[in-house]
Scaffold this motif. Sequence first.
Motif, PDB file in Angstrom:
ATOM      1  N   TYR A  85       0.886  -1.177   0.000  1.00 57.96           N
ATOM      2  CA  TYR A  85       0.000   0.000   0.000  1.00 57.96           C
ATOM      3  C   TYR A  85       0.912   1.212   0.000  1.00 57.96           C
ATOM      4  N   CYS A  86       0.366   2.413  -0.218  1.00 53.95           N
ATOM      5  CA  CYS A  86       1.218   3.607  -0.245  1.00 53.95           C
ATOM      6  C   CYS A  86       1.545   4.023   1.182  1.00 53.95           C
ATOM      7  N   ALA A  87       2.764   3.747   1.600  1.00 58.40           N
ATOM      8  CA  ALA A  87       3.191   4.008   2.975  1.00 58.40           C
ATOM      9  C   ALA A  87       4.295   5.054   2.991  1.00 58.40           C
ATOM     10  N   MET A  88       4.417   5.714   4.150  1.00 61.83           N
ATOM     11  CA  MET A  88       5.543   6.609   4.379  1.00 61.83           C
ATOM     12  C   MET A  88       6.785   5.731   4.548  1.00 61.83           C
ATOM     13  N   MET A  89       7.562   5.619   3.492  1.00 61.77           N
ATOM     14  CA  MET A  89       8.768   4.769   3.549  1.00 61.77           C
ATOM     15  C   MET A  89       9.962   5.681   3.833  1.00 61.77           C
ATOM     16  N   HIS A  90      10.180   5.936   5.116  1.00 65.33           N
ATOM     17  CA  HIS A  90      11.188   6.950   5.465  1.00 65.33           C
ATOM     18  C   HIS A  90      12.610   6.418   5.361  1.00 65.33           C
ATOM     19  N   ASP A  91      12.805   5.138   5.670  1.00 64.54           N
ATOM     20  CA  ASP A  91      14.170   4.574   5.708  1.00 64.54           C
ATOM     21  C   ASP A  91      14.100   3.146   5.195  1.00 64.54           C
ATOM     22  N   PHE A  92      15.209   2.602   4.803  1.00 69.85           N
ATOM     23  CA  PHE A  92      15.324   1.177   4.461  1.00 69.85           C
ATOM     24  C   PHE A  92      16.725   0.764   4.850  1.00 69.85           C
ATOM     25  N   THR A  93      17.143  -0.415   4.491  1.00 65.15           N
ATOM     26  CA  THR A  93      18.535  -0.741   4.728  1.00 65.15           C
ATOM     27  C   THR A  93      18.982  -1.850   3.782  1.00 65.15           C
ATOM     28  N   ILE A 107      11.221  -9.993  -4.888  1.00 64.26           N
ATOM     29  CA  ILE A 107      10.872  -9.503  -3.531  1.00 64.26           C
ATOM     30  C   ILE A 107       9.924 -10.469  -2.847  1.00 64.26           C
ATOM     31  N   ARG A 108      10.257 -10.798  -1.597  1.00 62.20           N
ATOM     32  CA  ARG A 108       9.375 -11.604  -0.760  1.00 62.20           C
ATOM     33  C   ARG A 108       8.882 -10.713   0.368  1.00 62.20           C
ATOM     34  N   TRP A 109       7.596 -10.841   0.689  1.00 64.76           N
ATOM     35  CA  TRP A 109       7.006  -9.988   1.727  1.00 64.76           C
ATOM     36  C   TRP A 109       6.747 -10.790   2.987  1.00 64.76           C
ATOM     37  N   PHE A 110       7.297 -10.325   4.081  1.00 65.37           N
ATOM     38  CA  PHE A 110       7.116 -10.958   5.390  1.00 65.37           C
ATOM     39  C   PHE A 110       6.235 -10.045   6.235  1.00 65.37           C
ATOM     40  N   LYS A 111       5.243 -10.664   6.886  1.00 60.75           N
ATOM     41  CA  LYS A 111       4.266  -9.865   7.639  1.00 60.75           C
ATOM     42  C   LYS A 111       4.800  -9.525   9.019  1.00 60.75           C
ATOM     43  N   GLY A 112       4.580  -8.260   9.427  1.00 59.03           N
ATOM     44  CA  GLY A 112       4.928  -7.819  10.776  1.00 59.03           C
ATOM     45  C   GLY A 112       3.667  -7.468  11.548  1.00 59.03           C
ATOM     46  N   PRO A 113       3.805  -6.957  12.775  1.00 60.30           N
ATOM     47  CA  PRO A 113       2.634  -6.618  13.593  1.00 60.30           C
ATOM     48  C   PRO A 113       1.822  -5.464  12.996  1.00 60.30           C
ATOM     49  N   LYS A 114       0.567  -5.390  13.382  1.00 62.19           N
ATOM     50  CA  LYS A 114      -0.307  -4.307  12.927  1.00 62.19           C
ATOM     51  C   LYS A 114       0.048  -2.990  13.627  1.00 62.19           C
ATOM     52  N   GLY A 115      -0.058  -1.911  12.905  1.00 61.60           N
ATOM     53  CA  GLY A 115      -0.093  -0.578  13.521  1.00 61.60           C
ATOM     54  C   GLY A 115       1.239   0.007  13.954  1.00 61.60           C
ATOM     55  N   VAL A 116       2.332  -0.754  13.838  1.00 61.13           N
ATOM     56  CA  VAL A 116       3.614  -0.250  14.342  1.00 61.13           C
ATOM     57  C   VAL A 116       4.251   0.711  13.332  1.00 61.13           C
ATOM     58  N   HIS A 117       5.244   1.430  13.777  1.00 62.43           N
ATOM     59  CA  HIS A 117       5.920   2.392  12.893  1.00 62.43           C
ATOM     60  C   HIS A 117       7.354   2.613  13.325  1.00 62.43           C
ATOM     61  N   SER A 118       8.228   2.834  12.367  1.00 61.14           N
ATOM     62  CA  SER A 118       9.616   3.180  12.667  1.00 61.14           C
ATOM     63  C   SER A 118      10.073   4.232  11.685  1.00 61.14           C
ATOM     64  N   TYR A 119      10.793   5.212  12.176  1.00 58.22           N
ATOM     65  CA  TYR A 119      11.440   6.147  11.258  1.00 58.22           C
ATOM     66  C   TYR A 119      12.804   5.628  10.812  1.00 58.22           C
ATOM     67  N   HIS A 120      13.562   5.022  11.736  1.00 56.27           N
ATOM     68  CA  HIS A 120      14.971   4.748  11.405  1.00 56.27           C
ATOM     69  C   HIS A 120      15.435   3.342  11.758  1.00 56.27           C
ATOM     70  N   MET A 121      16.199   2.781  10.835  1.00 59.06           N
ATOM     71  CA  MET A 121      16.799   1.468  11.015  1.00 59.06           C
ATOM     72  C   MET A 121      18.231   1.630  11.495  1.00 59.06           C
ATOM     73  N   MET A 122      18.658   0.728  12.421  1.00 58.27           N
ATOM     74  CA  MET A 122      20.054   0.768  12.856  1.00 58.27           C
ATOM     75  C   MET A 122      20.939  -0.012  11.882  1.00 58.27           C
ATOM     76  N   ASN A 123      20.499  -1.216  11.502  1.00 56.72           N
ATOM     77  CA  ASN A 123      21.332  -2.019  10.596  1.00 56.72           C
ATOM     78  C   ASN A 123      20.533  -3.241  10.167  1.00 56.72           C
ATOM     79  N   ALA A 124      21.066  -3.968   9.193  1.00 56.57           N
ATOM     80  CA  ALA A 124      20.556  -5.301   8.849  1.00 56.57           C
ATOM     81  C   ALA A 124      21.768  -6.162   8.559  1.00 56.57           C
ATOM     82  N   TRP A 125      21.706  -7.444   8.917  1.00 58.73           N
ATOM     83  CA  TRP A 125      22.884  -8.298   8.764  1.00 58.73           C
ATOM     84  C   TRP A 125      22.457  -9.755   8.714  1.00 58.73           C
ATOM     85  N   GLU A 126      23.341 -10.562   8.125  1.00 59.53           N
ATOM     86  CA  GLU A 126      23.061 -11.989   7.950  1.00 59.53           C
ATOM     87  C   GLU A 126      23.926 -12.779   8.914  1.00 59.53           C
ATOM     88  N   ASP A 127      23.322 -13.793   9.546  1.00 62.37           N
ATOM     89  CA  ASP A 127      24.123 -14.632  10.446  1.00 62.37           C
ATOM     90  C   ASP A 127      24.640 -15.867   9.706  1.00 62.37           C
TER      91      ASP A 127
END
Length: 490
Positions: free
Chosen positions: A214-222, A271-291
Amino acid sequence: MGAFPQTLYFAGLNEPVGQEASLTGLTVEGALPPEVRGSFYRAVPDPAFPPKFANDHTLSGDGMVSRLSFNADGTADFAICFVETARYLAEKDAGHARFGKYRNPFTDDADVQGVDRTVANTTPVWHAGRLLMAKEDGRPYRVDPVTLETLGSHDFGGALKSETMTAHVRIDPVTKELFFYGYEADGLASTKVAYCVVGPDGALKSEQWFDAPYCAMMHDFTVSENYALFPIYPTTADLERLKAGGEHWHHEPDLDSWLGVMPRYGDVSEIRWFKGPKGVHSYHMMNAWEDEAGLLHFDACLNSTNAFAFIREPSGIFLQPWDVQGALTRWTVDPKAESGEVKETVIGPPGDFPVIPAARQGRPYTHGWMLTMNPELQGPPLLGGPVGAMFNLLLRLDMRGGPPQALALPAMAGFNEPVHVPSVTEGHEGWLVTIVDSQVGDNVFVHEAWVLDAGNIAAGPVAKVTIPHRLRPQVHGWWVPQAELDAASA
Ligand code: V55
Ligand code: FE
């Protein structure tokens, strides 16, 4: 000409300044580490004219670009200039505001319809020897890193198709590629997202479009070493609402959040879409990494709702700021899975403005820094910024679970987002540079740049520069080492 609204977005520390300045030879007190030589650029929203609408807020302010340079002789220079966007020039020409509500061109004066209305006020991005002032609602403006003169709207030499570019880009520390996206890429309230990769030479190598759920405020990614991660949180736009003169964003607590994951150099059809919780929001990501098991971890400053009252309230969400719950939160997914739900783990405190060493972008990391509110502060916080109160506790987090380190400010003082300056000494965590604002009287403020040992923030600043000019709160900053500035001007 009208006056600025008497709201918290225009009062106290948030009072518009609107003055360009250039000050040289400022004294650096204390021991400035020799590694801290270069320029700290900051993006500062500052409306040149009172807004057309009284419910206007921080995010609409004209972008000012500011530079604090630490010179070879141990002095510092400070400068701040408006980014001469088409919008700023059109309003300056008229002597009053002509553009209306935040990201709603239907509320603009008829004679500025079609004029680029971005305000270039969110992040100074340095890449391939270019300084770009970015804001997510348009293309960035390029500015001269030395004179701060505006050089014009930047579209990568005509290559960029997207009408927008995020203010939150990611640079791979090894390849030096710039990864970014633009959402509402082909117009207002669109679901089209452009995913772009720029080579280390500054040339756009790829631009692929996909549809967000949907059209979301996509402020940050990583990005991680192998994946690009696009979080979608339910702060949404609607074209009919915009046409009716409404707000660009409403937060929708009942909608799912999503994490889109694709191979960094893959095709957007992957692209694969993984579902997260309803209603949450984040402006900023710290990092993403693979184990080592191939799982993908996505660490963000997550909140229970949108952190901005000027987005919550038009959505019918009325909460006190302290009733917004938050935590540094990890979402873990198997990037090889077709779909699924994120596995959520709380890994840190509430707060925002996460910072990591640029060299750890997309890689496993051992520590990071962020800002939060000090629960033990005796006395009021400093009012200011888009949330209404400035963060007053700086944390160094041990991502392996050790205790955090903290640096607390006294009452009526606040931190702006720090930048990290790397150290060449093996085992040294480098330095942080941050502007600290302090209210010392009725509408009287002291503004200082603090240089901290990033591995020992609790010791307080190793050096300070007082900036004898009224400053509004910044959004984001960027550190550029002197050697890179020299190479770019050679
Ligand atoms: C943010 C800031 C913006 C914006 C959207 O801090 C989100 C978040 C300064 O502009 O337009
Ligand atoms: Fe941001």
